[in-house]
Design a protein around this motif. Structure first.
Motif, PDB file in Angstrom:
ATOM      1  N   ARG A 166      12.752  28.062 107.235  1.00  0.00           N
ATOM      2  CA  ARG A 166      11.586  28.831 106.787  1.00  0.00           C
ATOM      3  C   ARG A 166      11.521  30.189 107.469  1.00  0.00           C
ATOM      4  N   LYS A 224      -4.973  23.106 105.901  1.00  0.00           N
ATOM      5  CA  LYS A 224      -3.599  23.551 105.665  1.00  0.00           C
ATOM      6  C   LYS A 224      -3.524  25.026 106.047  1.00  0.00           C
ATOM      7  N   HIS A 234       1.332  29.322 104.342  1.00  0.00           N
ATOM      8  CA  HIS A 234       2.695  29.596 104.709  1.00  0.00           C
ATOM      9  C   HIS A 234       3.314  30.688 103.849  1.00  0.00           C
ATOM     10  N   ASN A 235       2.528  31.640 103.468  1.00  0.00           N
ATOM     11  CA  ASN A 235       3.137  32.723 102.718  1.00  0.00           C
ATOM     12  C   ASN A 235       3.732  33.749 103.662  1.00  0.00           C
ATOM     13  N   PRO A 260       2.506  25.659  91.124  1.00  0.00           N
ATOM     14  CA  PRO A 260       2.794  26.426  92.328  1.00  0.00           C
ATOM     15  C   PRO A 260       4.283  26.291  92.702  1.00  0.00           C
ATOM     16  N   PHE A 261       4.796  27.320  93.300  1.00  0.00           N
ATOM     17  CA  PHE A 261       6.190  27.287  93.749  1.00  0.00           C
ATOM     18  C   PHE A 261       6.225  27.946  95.123  1.00  0.00           C
ATOM     19  N   PRO A 276       9.512  30.074 100.075  1.00  0.00           N
ATOM     20  CA  PRO A 276      10.919  29.855 100.438  1.00  0.00           C
ATOM     21  C   PRO A 276      11.706  29.100  99.361  1.00  0.00           C
ATOM     22  N   ARG A 296      13.503  22.543  99.520  1.00  0.00           N
ATOM     23  CA  ARG A 296      13.716  21.318  98.726  1.00  0.00           C
ATOM     24  C   ARG A 296      15.151  20.811  98.840  1.00  0.00           C
ATOM     25  N   TRP A 328      -0.188  18.445  88.677  1.00  0.00           N
ATOM     26  CA  TRP A 328      -0.385  19.620  89.527  1.00  0.00           C
ATOM     27  C   TRP A 328       0.936  20.337  89.796  1.00  0.00           C
ATOM     28  N   GLN A 329       1.955  19.543  90.074  1.00  0.00           N
ATOM     29  CA  GLN A 329       3.219  20.123  90.499  1.00  0.00           C
ATOM     30  C   GLN A 329       4.319  19.092  90.321  1.00  0.00           C
ATOM     31  N   ALA A 377      -4.084  20.955  96.349  1.00  0.00           N
ATOM     32  CA  ALA A 377      -2.916  20.746  97.208  1.00  0.00           C
ATOM     33  C   ALA A 377      -3.255  20.228  98.613  1.00  0.00           C
TER      34      ALA A 377
HETATM   35  P1  XMP Z   1       2.662  20.607 101.278  1.00  0.00           P
HETATM   36  O1  XMP Z   1       4.126  20.351 101.269  1.00  0.00           O
HETATM   37  O2  XMP Z   1       2.166  21.211 102.546  1.00  0.00           O
HETATM   38  O3  XMP Z   1       2.419  21.699 100.163  1.00  0.00           O
HETATM   39  O4  XMP Z   1       1.872  19.408 100.865  1.00  0.00           O
HETATM   40  C1  XMP Z   1       1.158  22.071  99.673  1.00  0.00           C
HETATM   41  C2  XMP Z   1       1.339  23.122  98.600  1.00  0.00           C
HETATM   42  O5  XMP Z   1       1.806  24.353  99.170  1.00  0.00           O
HETATM   43  C3  XMP Z   1       3.021  24.738  98.570  1.00  0.00           C
HETATM   44  N1  XMP Z   1       3.849  25.375  99.595  1.00  0.00           N
HETATM   45  C4  XMP Z   1       3.976  26.703  99.728  1.00  0.00           C
HETATM   46  N2  XMP Z   1       3.467  27.718  99.016  1.00  0.00           N
HETATM   47  N3  XMP Z   1       4.588  29.266 100.421  1.00  0.00           N
HETATM   48  C5  XMP Z   1       3.795  28.998  99.354  1.00  0.00           C
HETATM   49  O6  XMP Z   1       3.359  29.939  98.697  1.00  0.00           O
HETATM   50  C6  XMP Z   1       5.121  28.278 101.187  1.00  0.00           C
HETATM   51  O7  XMP Z   1       5.827  28.548 102.136  1.00  0.00           O
HETATM   52  C7  XMP Z   1       4.809  26.934 100.818  1.00  0.00           C
HETATM   53  N4  XMP Z   1       5.143  25.731 101.328  1.00  0.00           N
HETATM   54  C8  XMP Z   1       4.540  24.775 100.570  1.00  0.00           C
HETATM   55  C9  XMP Z   1       3.623  23.457  98.027  1.00  0.00           C
HETATM   56  O8  XMP Z   1       4.550  23.721  96.997  1.00  0.00           O
HETATM   57  C10 XMP Z   1       2.384  22.741  97.566  1.00  0.00           C
HETATM   58  O9  XMP Z   1       1.926  23.238  96.314  1.00  0.00           O
END
Ligand code: XMP
Length: 510
Positions: A296, A341, A344-345, A387-388, A391, A396, A430-431, A465
């Motif tokens: 990351r 949360k 993490h952008n 959402p995507f 990184p 993944r 959602w995803q 999320a």
């Molecule tokens: P987790 O894995 O923490 O993910 O349950 C929660 C949501 O956040 C997204 N995700 C990110 N989105 N930058 C982003 O913009 C990131 O670095 C990042 N890491 C996780 C994840 O896809 C899920 O929707």
């Protein structure tokens, strides 16, 4: 500016919901900490103030206090849950501290007519979540609602237009909660609803033009909803002064680069957009790295580096546009401990580049961002994308990221998404994502033994999320996805479905 409702936050997880319900009613609302000085509140000129719920007990030491100066402003006030207790406590009512918490549905009985109850049936379900309760309403208040367990579930001082409810009208479980809030806004506070997405766009365009003048603005376009809506908005506001940079880190979905470029050409014709293929640089930097946090960091750092190089190549840039949205803003002043949360952008961009920020979506909730995007002519498929993560596929692929692994994952991911779209499930979840596991296992293909990778399908239902549950996809759909991946993707001989919820698991695997 719009007619504004101020929501003072006493720490409830539901405060954002109050703000959203108010905006859904067509009235602009802003959340501020409960410690906001009266002068600041006065300067905002709110047409009404809502006091949120909160986890504290009013009488305990250190509990957030009522700023009594707001009572002098002469604007209508609605206290919700803790907000009601605060009003009772401060205006001379009597409270009982909790023996048992009351949590769950209750029938709300109207003890007296009130504008709050206009057009709402008696004895509807409301949602309770409180410890303390009001035993005696303060002087000047009358009791207007009760439940089987609670003699004072709502009270009102009609003269001063101070109202209070013990239940939570902002949650959907309160059958007519939204209508009660609307009654407060329109019947009590007499506010004209003027918050619409088209008025927002107009005002926002004017604001951006004023802020930016004739200067240049750079924007990192990712193809995601927020940055695309920012691009569309700024493109409309300042046209060629906007420079979009799209960094291809090589960890995007199959055909994503082409998709982003095509969408830009089609829906934002004339947009200054430069695509930078930095995939080899990212792959080189990720070589041999297996630790997820380190991956990351490398991706984040390199992204900033590449973006900065490109931005510097444009002369005289003064502004950096960002897709910051309201939940990010609220989170930054939430009391310690309520942030579940962390974001993490890609951080650190503005500080390093010494550019002034342009954040046209700063006041918007996600659903409002989507509405603005649609109003600006962006297509449904883009606005309702899952959402995507920034990184990308880098989080993944467990273990080392290599070009071969990215290619395998892209194909598997593409099959999952295709099948979900075709079956109508894409918009119901959602995803959805595929995780490439660096685990090989034995399989059989025709007469031959195979020894290949496994992939995990991760499809979840969620609203924000923060929590998520695995989607109950039909077994035949799962079967079709599995068969297609194993048949069509070289290097995969096993597909598993992730049935863990968040918490304790997360959505991404990393
Ligand atoms: P987790 O894995 O923490 O993910 O349950 C929660 C949501 O956040 C997204 N995700 C990110 N989105 N930058 C982003 O913009 C990131 O670095 C990042 N890491 C996780 C994840 O896809 C899920 O929707």
């Amino acid at each position: 500016m719009y007619n504004t409702v101020l929501i003072l936050d006493y720490g409830s997880q539901l405060t954002q919901l109050i703000a959203r319900r108010v905006r859904e009613a067509g009235v602009y609302s802003e959340i501020r900490p409960c410690t906001t000085p009266a002068a600041e509140i006065k300067a905002m000129g709110p047409r009404a103030i809502i006091l949120s719920g909160g986890p504290a007990s009013v009488a305990e030491a250190g509990a957030p206090a009522l700023n009594r100066e707001i009572l002098e402003l002469g604007v209508p006030i609605l206290g919700i849950c803790y907000g009601m207790q605060l009003l009772a406590h401060n205006l001379g009512g009597r409270l009982a501290t909790a023996v048992n918490r009351e949590y769950g549905p209750a029938g709300l009985k109207f003890d007296a007519a009130s504008p709050l109850w206009d057009d709402i049936p008696d004895n509807s379900t409301v949602w309770m979540s409180h410890g303390d309760r009001v035993l005696a309403a303060p002087d000047g208040f009358r009791v207007i609602g009760s439940t089987a367990d609670l003699d004072i579930a709502a009270m009102a001082d009609d003269e001063r237009k101070i109202y209070a409810v013990q239940f939570h009208p902002e949650v959907h479980h309160s059958e007519h909660g939204a209508a009660i809030l609307r009654n407060f806004l329109f019947k009590v506070a007499d506010i004209a609803p003027d918050w619409t997405m088209s008025s927002f766009i107009e005002e926002s365009i004017a604001r951006v033009r004023e802020q930016v003048g004739g200067s240049k603005v750079v924007l990192a376009l990712s193809g995601g909803v927020d940055s695309t809506v920012v691009a569309a908005m700024l493109h409309r506001a300042i046209g060629e002064q906007l420079y979009c940079i799209f960094v291809d880190h090589g960890l995007l979905r199959l055909n994503e680069v082409k998709g982003v470029m095509d969408n830009a050409a089609r829906y934002m014709p004339g947009l200054n957009l430069k695509m930078v293929d930095a995939s080899q640089r990212f792959l080189n930097a990720l070589k041999g790295v297996t630790d997820p946090e380190q991956k990351r960091k490398i991706i984040g750092r390199l992204f900033i580096e590449v973006f900065e190089e490109e931005a510097k190549a444009i002369s005289d840039v003064k502004f950096l546009a960002q897709g910051t949205i309201y939940p990010d803003v609220i989170e930054s002043f939430a009391p310690q401990g309520t942030v579940i949360k962390s974001h993490h952008n890609v951080g650190g961009l503005p500080e390093r580049m010494q550019l002034e920020l342009v954040e046209p979506l700063r006041e918007l909730f996600k659903d409002e961002v989507r509405a603005v995007g649609l109003e600006l002519g962006l297509p449904d498929t883009l606005i309702w994308r899952h959402p995507f993560p920034g990184p990308g596929l880098g989080v993944r692929i467990l273990g080392e990221v290599t070009a071969e692994r990215v290619a395998v994952l892209q194909q598997a991911d593409n099959i999952l998404i295709e099948e979900l779209r075709e079956s109508g499930w894409y918009s119901k979840v959602w995803q959805a994502l595929v995780v490439l596991l660096p685990v090989k296992s034995v399989g059989v293909m025709g007469d031959a033994r195979t020894y290949e990778n496994a992939v995990a399908l991760r499809v979840v239902d969620s609203v924000d999320a923060m929590t998520a549950d695995w989607s109950r996809l039909p077994a035949d759909l799962l079967g079709r996805i599995s068969t297609r991946i194993i048949n069509e993707v070289d290097g995969v001989n096993r597909v598993v479905y992730d049935i863990s919820s968040k918490p304790p698991s997360t959505i991404e695997w990393e």
